[in-house]
Write a protein that holds these residues in place. Structure first.
Motif, PDB file in Angstrom:
ATOM      1  N   GLN A  87     128.671 -13.663   4.820  1.00  0.00           N
ATOM      2  CA  GLN A  87     129.177 -13.223   3.430  1.00  0.00           C
ATOM      3  C   GLN A  87     130.189 -14.260   2.995  1.00  0.00           C
ATOM      4  OE1 GLN A  87     129.847  -8.945   2.154  1.00  0.00           O
ATOM      5  NE2 GLN A  87     129.799  -8.516   4.492  1.00  0.00           N
ATOM      6  N   MET A  90     128.660 -17.114   1.552  1.00  0.00           N
ATOM      7  CA  MET A  90     128.132 -16.861   0.369  1.00  0.00           C
ATOM      8  C   MET A  90     129.402 -16.998  -0.663  1.00  0.00           C
ATOM      9  SD  MET A  90     125.094 -16.770   0.555  1.00  0.00           S
ATOM     10  CE  MET A  90     125.095 -17.847   1.856  1.00  0.00           C
ATOM     11  N   ASN A 116     130.233  -7.901  -2.940  1.00  0.00           N
ATOM     12  CA  ASN A 116     128.862  -7.656  -3.790  1.00  0.00           C
ATOM     13  C   ASN A 116     127.888  -6.996  -2.648  1.00  0.00           C
ATOM     14  OD1 ASN A 116     126.201  -8.235  -4.534  1.00  0.00           O
ATOM     15  ND2 ASN A 116     126.533 -10.167  -5.509  1.00  0.00           N
ATOM     16  N   CYS A 119     124.616  -8.467  -1.857  1.00  0.00           N
ATOM     17  CA  CYS A 119     124.625  -9.760  -0.871  1.00  0.00           C
ATOM     18  C   CYS A 119     125.105  -8.948   0.389  1.00  0.00           C
ATOM     19  CB  CYS A 119     125.648 -10.515  -1.461  1.00  0.00           C
ATOM     20  SG  CYS A 119     126.220 -11.601  -0.342  1.00  0.00           S
ATOM     21  N   GLU A 122     122.027  -7.464   2.434  1.00  0.00           N
ATOM     22  CA  GLU A 122     121.243  -8.486   2.861  1.00  0.00           C
ATOM     23  C   GLU A 122     121.861  -9.313   3.760  1.00  0.00           C
ATOM     24  OE1 GLU A 122     118.151  -8.609   2.259  1.00  0.00           O
ATOM     25  OE2 GLU A 122     118.312  -6.758   0.848  1.00  0.00           O
ATOM     26  N   CYS A 123     123.039  -9.597   3.859  1.00  0.00           N
ATOM     27  CA  CYS A 123     123.684 -10.146   5.031  1.00  0.00           C
ATOM     28  C   CYS A 123     123.770  -9.417   6.113  1.00  0.00           C
ATOM     29  CB  CYS A 123     125.068 -10.754   4.661  1.00  0.00           C
ATOM     30  SG  CYS A 123     125.289 -11.906   3.330  1.00  0.00           S
ATOM     31  N   LEU A 149     119.728 -15.928   0.785  1.00  0.00           N
ATOM     32  CA  LEU A 149     121.000 -15.110   0.810  1.00  0.00           C
ATOM     33  C   LEU A 149     121.850 -15.621  -0.739  1.00  0.00           C
ATOM     34  CD1 LEU A 149     122.393 -14.640   4.410  1.00  0.00           C
ATOM     35  CD2 LEU A 149     121.370 -12.829   2.808  1.00  0.00           C
ATOM     36  N   ARG A 150     121.907 -16.982  -0.923  1.00  0.00           N
ATOM     37  CA  ARG A 150     122.493 -17.445  -1.985  1.00  0.00           C
ATOM     38  C   ARG A 150     121.627 -16.995  -3.198  1.00  0.00           C
ATOM     39  NH1 ARG A 150     122.317 -22.395   1.325  1.00  0.00           N
ATOM     40  NH2 ARG A 150     124.671 -22.524   2.226  1.00  0.00           N
ATOM     41  N   THR A 153     122.805 -13.443  -4.014  1.00  0.00           N
ATOM     42  CA  THR A 153     124.133 -13.637  -4.427  1.00  0.00           C
ATOM     43  C   THR A 153     124.446 -13.785  -5.998  1.00  0.00           C
ATOM     44  OG1 THR A 153     124.800 -14.115  -2.223  1.00  0.00           O
ATOM     45  CG2 THR A 153     126.378 -14.590  -3.815  1.00  0.00           C
ATOM     46  N   GLU A 157     125.374 -10.983  -8.635  1.00  0.00           N
ATOM     47  CA  GLU A 157     126.663 -11.198  -8.662  1.00  0.00           C
ATOM     48  C   GLU A 157     127.177 -10.874 -10.246  1.00  0.00           C
ATOM     49  OE1 GLU A 157     130.105 -10.401  -8.712  1.00  0.00           O
ATOM     50  OE2 GLU A 157     130.448 -12.031  -6.815  1.00  0.00           O
TER      51      GLU A 157
END
Length: 884
Positions: A87, A90, A116, A119, A122-123, A149-150, A153, A157
């Motif tokens: 995280q 990110m 988030n 995020c 998923e992290c 992941l990016r 995010t 976001e």
């Protein structure tokens, strides 16, 4: 390693006052393996994620976690740290995490902070998978994992405009929550709540937004208000666009009829061929094309908020500067590597795209993407300066001429917009644009992006989000309604209803959550047990609600946390032995810890209302926020005495009356026998509930006469307090319905009915199946000493038990206490048991049913009473006929 469950807690919860995710994982074959016995695992994970070297862990200093790896730690603990690190990579500042064993040998629960939610989820999944793969010596595609992941995010976001408003509201202590996965947020509670999406507020009409989205209609409205705009018209065909351009005179601008963010806009067009190309580009983004004369000058965005200019920025088209060595594409790639540029709106600037419009602009300059510009040559890559297409911004708020400010405000007002981005083209914004030759308003946007003002490439940053929040909540306007949260083991429903009833006497519309449903005013909008965070949010988002009273139960707190940020008043009525053995609650202290969240989540200027007679209160005092109000059945309680001595507030019973003492001044409120739900003071638990309600109402600064009136008019009937000590007169016998479902509840009921001088007490008893055997037996023991006749029934919802299991435990317990066999009968159906008891009733009986479902029982009692009355009438007629 396997993830069993994953659950987010967006509000305050028993793990943290910050948003957290709880994950249950099974370490599987790694349950007894530590990191110092996994070969080169430590080296690999630290090489892949060097940020882990900075983690403190429980050692309390940088590098502490790396030391723990070396010493040897379990993989659940490693997963926790990796999830936090992912995280952090990110872009989120998250620090809190905790991993504890749930069950031998390898079942753990892990709690970690998130910002988030998507995020964070998923992290969590990625972190466990990475640790599992590394421990198993399997390949891990870190590049792909981080790229995914990016992407997640960025997609999940909040946009920069919404996030700025969200953060500003948070900073001011305004309740704010995200609704769904988009950019819609709610600020405030109840009647003071507002919805905002990006910079679009709920105050706007659809017509205003539609006008702003229709560029041609916008121009008409501006012209009506004598605001200079470029001359032009709408083209629906390529030929029509060419003819319009000729009649207007070159150079011209072509843009979509109804697009935004500079999409499909081509400026400074000089011939028919360019018009045709621009027409088809514009048609990709709109259903028609506007052709208008080109106004030479710089592109300025004027942000208008609440009838005032908030900020001004000069928008500059994206460009690169040649060095005589690199191609245009290479120069763009170099600029896009700037850490301030992102793929979308997640960073201050957006990456420059070498798309068709960019290539067209290059072509007009005699260049393409493979051209090598001369040193110092500025190469334009767009005609417009929109940040979404790679442009930059220079703050010039202090430069705008007052006349131009007036025009911008006038433009926003003419369209009915409270927040507007007014686009002005002029050579110099510091000089008035009295005529089109000096400049013009070319567009008005209903949902202007704030990024250029918050993070300009040049000049001062402007906190425009503060201006929007000021507009939504001007000085002196509240952002929240009064919020009361009530919890406890027994009596919380009655206390909640009594508070709501009394507050309603002020004329306000009260929102309430309770075990019987969600209420807005007198309307039940959702039936059933609704005492969790979802129901609380339902009430707090309703704009009709002027005060909220929230029954807050154990289950909702454990499973989802609280549905609100901070309450004005938090009430804990009592704590007793119930729900033990459920959801990780093994002791009374565990239960108290869960319930204490209600008084932890109280405003600093608010009140925590505590029962001075309860053995757990000292524990609550350690955690309670705000100021304290104690209530007690006697003034002689030591906590009350000391609290009063120190100038605190207490509510108590003295000489059969309720008194309030505050700042060492005692005030008489009401005699206990004047409160209907106490049945002349015989129902001790309702005296306690009344004290709790009085304390909460006094904390809300309600006048004593209103509190007194509320207590006097709150009756123990099916309308005001359904299912709580409701007594039905059946003629020669009576029936009472109550929701006692644990030992303390049964004792409260039996303490009352023993005082009613019934000829015989008949009990219809049952216990929810999720209670432990010891608690079920305790209920049987209590009932055996009070009832002359007992019918044992079972709930329809067995809560994990086998049919007959709970009834059998109760039967054994009752019989062990010496009840005669003929006086105990098992009838599994609650309604059948009630019917049987009424059919077998003797004169003077009081039948007490501790029900599972209230309404069917009331309906049966009503039908039975009607039949009795009909039978009585028929018997009277028969006697009359016989005599006649």
């Amino acid at each position: 390693m396997q993830i069993y469950s994953i659950q987010s807690f967006s509000g305050k919860n028993i793990y943290s006052h910050r948003p957290v995710i709880k994950m249950v994982i099974d370490l599987g074959d790694f349950h007894d393996v530590t990191t110092n016995n996994l070969g080169n695992f430590n080296d690999k994970i630290l090489e892949l994620f060097p940020g882990l070297r900075k983690h403190y862990c429980s050692l309390g200093y940088e590098g502490g976690f790396a030391e723990r790896l070396k010493e040897g730690t379990y993989l659940g603990h490693v997963s926790e740290h990796l999830i936090l690190e992912l995280q952090s990579m990110m872009g989120y500042e998250v620090f809190y995490g905790k991993t504890r064993m749930l069950k031998e040998p390898g079942l753990y629960y892990m709690v970690y902070e998130f910002v988030n939610e998507r995020c964070g989820m998923e992290c969590g999944r990625a972190g466990v998978d990475i640790v599992s793969r590394l421990a198993s010596n399997k390949e891990v595609d870190i590049g792909k994992i981080l790229a995914d992941l990016r992407k997640i995010t960025v997609e999940s976001e909040l946009g920069p405009s919404t996030k700025a408003i969200y953060d500003e509201a948070k900073k001011r202590g305004i309740p704010v929550s995200r609704i769904g996965n988009g950019s819609l947020i709610q600020l405030g509670y109840g009647k003071y709540s507002r919805l905002v999406e990006a910079s679009l507020t709920d105050a706007l009409s659809c017509i205003s937004v539609d006008i702003a989205g229709n560029k041609h209609l916008t121009k008409q409205k501006l012209m009506e208000n004598n605001i200079p705009v470029p001359y032009g018209d709408v083209a629906y065909t390529e030929e029509g666009a060419v003819q319009l351009a000729k009649s207007i005179g070159f150079p011209v601008v072509l843009k979509p009829f109804d697009a935004n963010q500079g999409k499909g806009v081509t400026v400074n067009i000089w011939d028919d061929s360019q018009v045709k190309t621009a027409y088809h580009e514009a048609l990709k983004y709109g259903r028609a094309v506007i052709v208008e004369n080109y106004i030479k000058g710089k592109d300025f965005r004027v942000l208008v908020v609440g009838g005032k200019v908030s900020a001004v920025a000069e928008r500059r088209p994206p460009s690169v500067t040649g060095d005589g060595v690199h191609t245009v594409k290479e120069l763009v790639d170099s600029e896009n590597s700037n850490p301030l540029r992102g793929d979308d709106h997640e960073k201050p600037l957006t990456k420059i795209k070498l798309d068709i419009p960019a290539k067209q602009v290059l072509s007009r300059q005699g260049l393409d993407e493979n051209s090598i510009p001369a040193p110092g040559e500025i190469v334009r890559l767009r005609d417009n300066g929109n940040l979404s297409t790679g442009g930059t911004a220079r703050d010039c708020t202090d430069e705008i001429h007052p006349y131009n400010s007036m025009l911008a405000v006038k433009a926003a007002k003419s369209l009915g917009l409270d927040v507007a981005g007014v686009d002005i083209v002029a050579e110099d914004i510091s000089k008035p644009i009295n005529t089109v030759s000096q400049g013009a308003v070319i567009e008005v946007n209903a949902a202007p992006g704030l990024r250029m003002h918050l993070c300009p490439s040049e000049g001062n940053s402007r906190n425009v989000a503060a201006d929007i929040v000021d507009m939504l909540y001007p000085a002196g306007k509240p952002c929240s309604i009064p919020v009361v949260s009530v919890t406890g083991t027994n009596g919380k429903t009655t206390t909640t209803r009594l508070i709501r009833h009394t507050l309603a006497l002020t004329g306000k519309k009260i929102g309430m959550t309770s075990t019987s449903g969600v209420y807005i005013g007198n309307e039940c909008i959702l039936k059933g047990d609704n005492t969790g965070p979802f129901s609380a949010r339902m009430v707090l988002s309703n704009r009709e609600v002027e005060a909220a009273v929230l029954e807050t139960a154990r289950g909702g707190i454990i499973k989802r946390g609280l549905g609100y940020d901070l309450a004005d008043v938090g009430v804990i009525v009592n704590i007793s032995d119930d729900h033990i053995g459920l959801d990780g609650i093994d002791t009374l202290e565990d239960l108290a810890f869960v319930k204490s969240l209600v008084v932890e989540a109280v405003k600093p200027e608010g009140y925590s209302v505590l029962n001075a007679d309860d053995l757990m209160t000292n524990r609550f005092l350690e955690r309670a926020a705000g100021r304290i109000i104690f209530f007690s059945s006697q003034k002689s309680n030591s906590l009350v005495i000391n609290h009063i001595k120190n100038g605190g507030t207490a509510v108590y019973v003295k000489n059969q009356s309720i008194y309030i003492c505050s700042n060492k001044k005692e005030k008489h409120l009401i005699k206990v026998h004047e409160i209907p739900i106490t049945f002349d003071g015989m129902v001790d638990c309702n005296v306690e509930n009344s004290l709790a309600a009085v304390s909460a109402l006094y904390a809300l600064n309600l006048p004593l006469e209103i509190i007194r009136m509320g207590l006097k008019t709150f009756k123990p009937d099916v309308l005001l307090n359904p299912g709580r000590f409701n007594i039905f007169d059946m003629g020669c016998f009576k029936v009472m319905l109550d929701y006692g479902h644990n030992a303390a509840g049964y004792n409260a009921v039996l303490n009352f009915v023993r005082k009613m001088n019934a000829t015989r007490l008949v009990g219809i008893i049952g216990v929810p199946g999720d209670r432990i055997n010891r608690n079920i037996r305790e209920v049987g023991k209590i009932c055996s000493k009070a009832f002359s006749k007992i019918y044992i029934k079972e709930d329809n919802d067995l809560r994990g038990r086998q049919p007959g299991e709970v009834a059998h435990i109760l039967y054994e317990s009752v019989m062990e206490e010496g009840m005669e066999k003929e006086n105990v009968e098992i009838i599994y159906s609650e309604l059948k048991a009630l019917e049987t008891a009424m059919l077998d009733a003797q004169p003077g009986d009081l039948i007490v049913m501790l029900y599972e479902e209230f309404e069917p029982a009331v309906e049966m009692i009503g039908r039975f009473r009607q039949e009795l009355e009909q039978n009585t009438v028929q018997a009277a007629i028969a006697i009359e006929n016989t005599v006649g």
